[in-house]
Design a protein around this motif. Structure first.
Motif, PDB file in Angstrom:
ATOM      1  N   THR A  14       2.531   4.253  -5.374  1.00 46.84           N
ATOM      2  CA  THR A  14       3.131   3.905  -4.092  1.00 46.84           C
ATOM      3  C   THR A  14       2.189   4.293  -2.964  1.00 46.84           C
ATOM      4  N   ILE A  15       1.931   3.346  -2.075  1.00 43.27           N
ATOM      5  CA  ILE A  15       1.043   3.589  -0.940  1.00 43.27           C
ATOM      6  C   ILE A  15       1.870   4.031   0.253  1.00 43.27           C
ATOM      7  N   VAL A  16       1.380   5.048   0.946  1.00 42.95           N
ATOM      8  CA  VAL A  16       2.012   5.521   2.169  1.00 42.95           C
ATOM      9  C   VAL A  16       1.010   5.333   3.298  1.00 42.95           C
ATOM     10  N   PHE A  17       1.438   4.637   4.343  1.00 45.37           N
ATOM     11  CA  PHE A  17       0.594   4.424   5.509  1.00 45.37           C
ATOM     12  C   PHE A  17       0.905   5.479   6.546  1.00 45.37           C
ATOM     13  N   ILE A  18      -0.142   6.018   7.181  1.00 46.99           N
ATOM     14  CA  ILE A  18       0.060   6.898   8.322  1.00 46.99           C
ATOM     15  C   ILE A  18      -0.799   6.394   9.475  1.00 46.99           C
TER      16      ILE A  18
END
Length: 90
Positions: A14-18
């Motif tokens: 799962t990719i998390v964008f910040i």
């Protein structure tokens, strides 16, 4: 005793964008909008993202473009699609 919520993500892929939103707040959001939040600084956004994704730093992408918190499952980028958004240098 301090109660801690378990991570929301079940997959290490799962990719998390910040990144920052238009008001200058830091945003962390899972790619499908499953979880996310607003933060006062980068360190807190990164800490949250790491906790939620099971401490997989390689799946966190810092964006150079504005990102708005959207829990509706749409792309969180204001002006770009994820294909054209490049990670911000650390």
């Amino acid at each position: 005793m301090k109660l801690v919520e378990p991570p929301s993500c079940s997959s290490a892929s799962t990719i998390v964008f910040i990144g920052k939103n238009r008001r200058g707040n830091w945003v962390a959001q899972e790619q499908n909008g499953l979880y996310g939040g607003l933060f006062v600084n980068r360190a807190q956004a990164l800490k949250y993202a790491l906790f939620e994704n099971g401490h997989h730093l390689e799946t966190i992408v810092e964006l150079p473009c504005e990102i708005e918190l959207d829990m509706g499952g749409k792309f969180p980028f204001r002006d770009q699609s994820p294909v054209t958004a490049a990670p911000r240098a650390a």
